[in-house]
Design a protein around this motif. Structure first.
Motif, PDB file in Angstrom:
ATOM      1  N   VAL A 129       6.567  15.784 -13.672  1.00 43.90           N
ATOM      2  CA  VAL A 129       5.246  16.389 -13.805  1.00 43.90           C
ATOM      3  C   VAL A 129       5.059  17.445 -12.443  1.00 43.90           C
ATOM      4  CG1 VAL A 129       2.736  16.302 -14.255  1.00 43.90           C
ATOM      5  CG2 VAL A 129       4.582  14.710 -15.291  1.00 43.90           C
ATOM      6  N   THR A 130       4.703  18.503 -12.562  1.00 45.43           N
ATOM      7  CA  THR A 130       4.292  19.448 -11.487  1.00 45.43           C
ATOM      8  C   THR A 130       3.030  19.412 -11.302  1.00 45.43           C
ATOM      9  OG1 THR A 130       6.262  20.615 -11.839  1.00 45.43           O
ATOM     10  CG2 THR A 130       4.605  21.529 -10.312  1.00 45.43           C
ATOM     11  N   LEU A 131       2.296  18.907 -10.108  1.00 43.07           N
ATOM     12  CA  LEU A 131       1.189  18.967  -9.632  1.00 43.07           C
ATOM     13  C   LEU A 131       0.499  20.249  -8.776  1.00 43.07           C
ATOM     14  CD1 LEU A 131       0.638  15.232  -8.338  1.00 43.07           C
ATOM     15  CD2 LEU A 131      -0.180  16.088 -10.459  1.00 43.07           C
ATOM     16  N   VAL A 132      -0.520  20.776  -9.164  1.00 41.60           N
ATOM     17  CA  VAL A 132      -0.883  22.098  -8.494  1.00 41.60           C
ATOM     18  C   VAL A 132      -2.101  21.537  -7.645  1.00 41.60           C
ATOM     19  CG1 VAL A 132      -1.874  24.251  -9.182  1.00 41.60           C
ATOM     20  CG2 VAL A 132      -0.148  23.192 -10.634  1.00 41.60           C
ATOM     21  N   GLN A 133      -1.860  22.057  -6.644  1.00 41.91           N
ATOM     22  CA  GLN A 133      -3.220  21.903  -5.380  1.00 41.91           C
ATOM     23  C   GLN A 133      -3.334  20.417  -5.282  1.00 41.91           C
ATOM     24  OE1 GLN A 133      -6.745  23.667  -7.228  1.00 41.91           O
ATOM     25  NE2 GLN A 133      -6.194  25.391  -6.797  1.00 41.91           N
ATOM     26  N   ALA A 134      -2.031  19.749  -4.793  1.00 36.60           N
ATOM     27  CA  ALA A 134      -2.094  18.223  -4.199  1.00 36.60           C
ATOM     28  C   ALA A 134      -1.704  18.502  -2.894  1.00 36.60           C
ATOM     29  CB  ALA A 134      -1.069  17.683  -5.070  1.00 36.60           C
ATOM     30  N   ALA A 135      -2.528  17.473  -2.208  1.00 32.87           N
ATOM     31  CA  ALA A 135      -2.271  17.382  -0.774  1.00 32.87           C
ATOM     32  C   ALA A 135      -1.514  16.248  -0.247  1.00 32.87           C
ATOM     33  CB  ALA A 135      -3.596  17.539   0.129  1.00 32.87           C
ATOM     34  N   SER A 136      -0.666  16.029   0.612  1.00 35.15           N
ATOM     35  CA  SER A 136       0.068  14.968   1.045  1.00 35.15           C
ATOM     36  C   SER A 136       0.366  14.984   2.548  1.00 35.15           C
ATOM     37  CB  SER A 136       1.538  14.962   0.286  1.00 35.15           C
ATOM     38  OG  SER A 136       2.120  13.980   0.876  1.00 35.15           O
ATOM     39  N   THR A 137       0.366  13.746   3.070  1.00 39.64           N
ATOM     40  CA  THR A 137       0.686  13.765   4.720  1.00 39.64           C
ATOM     41  C   THR A 137       2.173  13.370   4.921  1.00 39.64           C
ATOM     42  OG1 THR A 137      -0.068  11.301   4.548  1.00 39.64           O
ATOM     43  CG2 THR A 137      -1.564  13.260   5.166  1.00 39.64           C
ATOM     44  N   VAL A 138       2.870  13.324   4.009  1.00 38.09           N
ATOM     45  CA  VAL A 138       4.319  13.109   4.056  1.00 38.09           C
ATOM     46  C   VAL A 138       5.119  14.281   4.681  1.00 38.09           C
ATOM     47  CG1 VAL A 138       6.453  12.705   2.833  1.00 38.09           C
ATOM     48  CG2 VAL A 138       4.320  11.696   1.874  1.00 38.09           C
ATOM     49  N   ASP A 139       5.406  14.131   5.914  1.00 36.83           N
ATOM     50  CA  ASP A 139       6.036  15.069   6.726  1.00 36.83           C
ATOM     51  C   ASP A 139       7.505  14.356   7.341  1.00 36.83           C
ATOM     52  OD1 ASP A 139       5.237  13.054   8.550  1.00 36.83           O
ATOM     53  OD2 ASP A 139       3.834  14.402   9.527  1.00 36.83           O
ATOM     54  N   GLY A 140       7.994  13.388   6.793  1.00 39.29           N
ATOM     55  CA  GLY A 140       9.058  12.780   7.370  1.00 39.29           C
ATOM     56  C   GLY A 140       9.372  12.553   8.957  1.00 39.29           C
ATOM     57  N   LYS A 141       8.236  12.425   9.592  1.00 36.51           N
ATOM     58  CA  LYS A 141       8.007  12.345  11.056  1.00 36.51           C
ATOM     59  C   LYS A 141       8.174  10.648  11.139  1.00 36.51           C
ATOM     60  CE  LYS A 141       5.804  16.266  12.571  1.00 36.51           C
ATOM     61  NZ  LYS A 141       4.507  16.769  13.156  1.00 36.51           N
ATOM     62  N   SER A 142       8.486  10.073  12.353  1.00 39.08           N
ATOM     63  CA  SER A 142       8.756   8.893  12.650  1.00 39.08           C
ATOM     64  C   SER A 142       7.717   8.486  13.678  1.00 39.08           C
ATOM     65  CB  SER A 142      10.283   8.416  12.941  1.00 39.08           C
ATOM     66  OG  SER A 142      10.676   8.460  12.127  1.00 39.08           O
ATOM     67  N   ASP A 143       6.883   7.271  13.579  1.00 42.99           N
ATOM     68  CA  ASP A 143       5.879   6.856  14.653  1.00 42.99           C
ATOM     69  C   ASP A 143       6.432   5.528  15.141  1.00 42.99           C
ATOM     70  OD1 ASP A 143       3.700   6.875  15.801  1.00 42.99           O
ATOM     71  OD2 ASP A 143       2.900   5.507  14.438  1.00 42.99           O
ATOM     72  N   VAL A 144       6.429   5.778  16.670  1.00 41.77           N
ATOM     73  CA  VAL A 144       7.197   4.504  17.342  1.00 41.77           C
ATOM     74  C   VAL A 144       5.961   4.008  17.876  1.00 41.77           C
ATOM     75  CG1 VAL A 144       8.686   3.758  18.983  1.00 41.77           C
ATOM     76  CG2 VAL A 144       9.288   5.497  17.482  1.00 41.77           C
ATOM     77  N   SER A 145       5.725   2.542  17.739  1.00 42.08           N
ATOM     78  CA  SER A 145       4.745   1.703  18.447  1.00 42.08           C
ATOM     79  C   SER A 145       5.380   0.518  18.919  1.00 42.08           C
ATOM     80  CB  SER A 145       3.853   1.523  17.591  1.00 42.08           C
ATOM     81  OG  SER A 145       4.038   0.702  16.561  1.00 42.08           O
ATOM     82  N   GLU A 146       4.723   0.039  20.135  1.00 39.50           N
ATOM     83  CA  GLU A 146       5.346  -1.203  20.879  1.00 39.50           C
ATOM     84  C   GLU A 146       4.041  -1.993  20.963  1.00 39.50           C
ATOM     85  OE1 GLU A 146       7.272  -2.021  24.949  1.00 39.50           O
ATOM     86  OE2 GLU A 146       6.738  -0.258  24.756  1.00 39.50           O
ATOM     87  N   LYS A 147       4.333  -3.364  20.604  1.00 41.72           N
ATOM     88  CA  LYS A 147       3.487  -4.552  20.712  1.00 41.72           C
ATOM     89  C   LYS A 147       4.069  -5.424  21.435  1.00 41.72           C
ATOM     90  CE  LYS A 147       0.854  -7.832  18.298  1.00 41.72           C
ATOM     91  NZ  LYS A 147       0.283  -8.381  16.921  1.00 41.72           N
ATOM     92  N   LEU A 148       3.286  -5.784  22.608  1.00 42.71           N
ATOM     93  CA  LEU A 148       3.679  -6.808  23.771  1.00 42.71           C
ATOM     94  C   LEU A 148       3.496  -8.350  23.191  1.00 42.71           C
ATOM     95  CD1 LEU A 148       4.689  -7.121  26.693  1.00 42.71           C
ATOM     96  CD2 LEU A 148       2.394  -7.393  27.298  1.00 42.71           C
TER      97      LEU A 148
END
Length: 188
Positions: A33-52
């Motif tokens: 199915v093809t959606l028309v006028q859909a928004a997404s935050t999928v950009d393939g970027k990685s987010d690195v976080s550190e927890k002590l």
């Protein structure tokens, strides 16, 4: 006339999709199915976080082992110790202690990637040892000499007095840090 145009439009759409009146379309069929006028935050970027997770001091010096760096300066003081007739050049002293120590940290590194497939985050525990230093300075307001009337300034008259003050400050800090010294690993 409008009915005729509407029926022709439905027939044209049915022909384009390959479905005609009376055809049975299976329910389990997977269609793209093809959606028309859909928004997404999928950009393939990685987010690195550190927890002590854990932090402790590997070791600290003993108070007896501390050495102070002493400097002196000569200043012309007026009304020394409140005496209006006592104006003179006086040598004052200043002391500094620098404590270097190692800090052990255990951290959890979390890498998340925003993608269409929806991957689970990658997690890894990392241990590191960091060099730290703490600086202590003698406080002249504890000195024995003072000069001036309205803007009173204090001075240490001897190097020993400046050293004793800075060692006392460093000893208090060392005592406070004793609670965060790393526990030795259990022997196997």
């Amino acid at each position: 006339m409008n009915k005729l145009i509407g029926m022709a439009l439905i027939a044209a759409l049915s022909a384009a999709s390959g479905v005609f009146a009376g055809d049975k379309v299976p329910v389990t069929e997977n269609k793209n199915v093809t959606l028309v006028q859909a928004a997404s935050t999928v950009d393939g970027k990685s987010d690195v976080s550190e927890k002590l997770l854990e932090e402790c001091i590997v070791s600290l010096p003993r108070v007896q082992d501390l050495e102070a760096e002493v400097t002196s300066q000569v200043a012309y003081l007026k009304e020394i110790n409140g005496d209006p007739n006592k104006n003179d050049f006086v040598k004052s002293y200043y002391a500094v202690i620098e404590i270097n120590y190692m800090l052990h940290q255990q951290s959890l590194i979390i890498v998340t990637t925003s993608s269409i497939q929806g991957q689970e985050p990658v997690m890894k525990v990392v241990e590191k040892t960091l060099r730290q230093s703490k600086r202590f300075e003698s406080n002249p307001t504890e000195g024995e000499y003072f000069a001036g009337r309205s803007l009173r300034q204090y001075y240490y008259p001897t190097a020993e007095a400046a050293i004793a003050d800075v060692k006392q400050r460093a000893a208090i800090w060392l005592k406070q840090q004793s609670a965060v010294i790393c526990k030795p690993a259990p022997k196997k």
